[in-house]
Write a protein that holds these residues in place. Structure first.
Motif, PDB file in Angstrom:
ATOM      1  N   THR A 118       1.631  -1.338   5.380  1.00 19.01           N
ATOM      2  CA  THR A 118       1.457  -1.801   4.000  1.00 19.01           C
ATOM      3  C   THR A 118      -0.006  -2.093   3.713  1.00 19.01           C
ATOM      4  O   THR A 118      -0.528  -1.734   2.651  1.00 19.01           O
ATOM      5  CB  THR A 118       2.307  -3.064   3.751  1.00 19.01           C
ATOM      6  N   TYR A 119      -0.687  -2.720   4.666  1.00 17.15           N
ATOM      7  CA  TYR A 119      -2.088  -3.060   4.454  1.00 17.15           C
ATOM      8  C   TYR A 119      -2.934  -1.802   4.284  1.00 17.15           C
ATOM      9  O   TYR A 119      -3.760  -1.713   3.366  1.00 17.15           O
ATOM     10  CB  TYR A 119      -2.628  -3.912   5.608  1.00 17.15           C
ATOM     11  N   LEU A 120      -2.735  -0.813   5.147  1.00 15.08           N
ATOM     12  CA  LEU A 120      -3.516   0.426   5.054  1.00 15.08           C
ATOM     13  C   LEU A 120      -3.235   1.172   3.757  1.00 15.08           C
ATOM     14  O   LEU A 120      -4.118   1.843   3.213  1.00 15.08           O
ATOM     15  CB  LEU A 120      -3.234   1.342   6.244  1.00 15.08           C
ATOM     16  N   TYR A 121      -2.024   1.053   3.269  1.00 16.70           N
ATOM     17  CA  TYR A 121      -1.660   1.717   2.015  1.00 16.70           C
ATOM     18  C   TYR A 121      -2.410   1.097   0.835  1.00 16.70           C
ATOM     19  O   TYR A 121      -2.753   1.789  -0.117  1.00 16.70           O
ATOM     20  CB  TYR A 121      -0.152   1.621   1.801  1.00 16.70           C
ATOM     21  N   ASN A 122      -2.687  -0.206   0.911  1.00 20.29           N
ATOM     22  CA  ASN A 122      -3.252  -0.939  -0.220  1.00 20.29           C
ATOM     23  C   ASN A 122      -4.742  -1.273  -0.106  1.00 20.29           C
ATOM     24  O   ASN A 122      -5.323  -1.773  -1.070  1.00 20.29           O
ATOM     25  CB  ASN A 122      -2.474  -2.243  -0.432  1.00 20.29           C
ATOM     26  N   HIS A 123      -5.349  -1.044   1.064  1.00 19.84           N
ATOM     27  CA  HIS A 123      -6.742  -1.444   1.269  1.00 19.84           C
ATOM     28  C   HIS A 123      -7.513  -0.382   2.056  1.00 19.84           C
ATOM     29  O   HIS A 123      -6.964   0.215   2.981  1.00 19.84           O
ATOM     30  CB  HIS A 123      -6.812  -2.763   2.057  1.00 19.84           C
ATOM     31  N   PRO A 124      -8.790  -0.218   1.718  1.00 23.02           N
ATOM     32  CA  PRO A 124      -9.610   0.680   2.544  1.00 23.02           C
ATOM     33  C   PRO A 124      -9.943  -0.004   3.871  1.00 23.02           C
ATOM     34  O   PRO A 124     -10.235  -1.197   3.905  1.00 23.02           O
ATOM     35  CB  PRO A 124     -10.871   0.875   1.699  1.00 23.02           C
ATOM     36  N   VAL A 125      -9.864   0.746   4.941  1.00 17.54           N
ATOM     37  CA  VAL A 125     -10.164   0.208   6.277  1.00 17.54           C
ATOM     38  C   VAL A 125     -11.068   1.204   7.004  1.00 17.54           C
ATOM     39  O   VAL A 125     -10.790   2.400   7.015  1.00 17.54           O
ATOM     40  CB  VAL A 125      -8.870  -0.040   7.085  1.00 17.54           C
ATOM     41  N   ASP A 126     -12.126   0.666   7.594  1.00 21.21           N
ATOM     42  CA  ASP A 126     -13.030   1.493   8.387  1.00 21.21           C
ATOM     43  C   ASP A 126     -12.738   1.388   9.873  1.00 21.21           C
ATOM     44  O   ASP A 126     -12.840   2.366  10.600  1.00 21.21           O
ATOM     45  CB  ASP A 126     -14.489   1.069   8.138  1.00 21.21           C
ATOM     46  N   VAL A 127     -12.411   0.162  10.323  1.00 17.65           N
ATOM     47  CA  VAL A 127     -12.240  -0.098  11.748  1.00 17.65           C
ATOM     48  C   VAL A 127     -11.006  -0.967  11.975  1.00 17.65           C
ATOM     49  O   VAL A 127     -10.825  -1.981  11.293  1.00 17.65           O
ATOM     50  CB  VAL A 127     -13.476  -0.812  12.344  1.00 17.65           C
ATOM     51  N   ILE A 128     -10.191  -0.563  12.937  1.00 21.85           N
ATOM     52  CA  ILE A 128      -9.091  -1.396  13.416  1.00 21.85           C
ATOM     53  C   ILE A 128      -9.470  -1.850  14.814  1.00 21.85           C
ATOM     54  O   ILE A 128      -9.784  -1.024  15.675  1.00 21.85           O
ATOM     55  CB  ILE A 128      -7.761  -0.628  13.457  1.00 21.85           C
TER      56      ILE A 128
END
Length: 103
Positions: free
Chosen positions: A42-52
């Motif tokens: 859900t988080y990745l669907y709603n927010h841009p992410v560069d690094v996990i």
């Protein structure tokens, strides 16, 4: 300055909060922490992410699943395992993800 959005996943809330603080001590870097890996989709669907960042306490099969899923969502998302070693090590791990960028 490179702006970076992080997700930090692990099971130890104190460590997650420390990693968040260390990351956000850098201008333009933001971190969202989660101790429930099921939030990730859900988080990745709603927010841009560069690094996990994978922190301590995750089973190996969960780490493998997170890495595979992140690549499916966006092949530019970087995934690193960090299990301690201090803020200098964390920064070097992050810098190594972006070798063509001057921090």
């Amino acid at each position: 300055m490179k702006l970076l959005n992080f997700v930090v996943i692990g099971k130890n809330v104190d460590i997650l909060n420390t990693l968040k603080r260390l990351i956000e001590n850098n201008t333009g870097w933001t971190a969202y922490v989660m101790d429930d890996e099921n939030e990730l989709k859900t988080y990745l669907y709603n927010h841009p992410v560069d690094v996990i960042i994978l922190s301590s306490g995750l089973p190996e099969f969960t780490e493998i699943g997170i890495k595979a899923y992140a690549l499916c969502v966006d092949d530019h998302i970087k995934v690193i395992q960090h299990f301690g070693g201090g803020s200098g090590l964390l920064k070097n791990e992050i810098y190594s993800l972006f070798p063509n960028y001057e921090f």
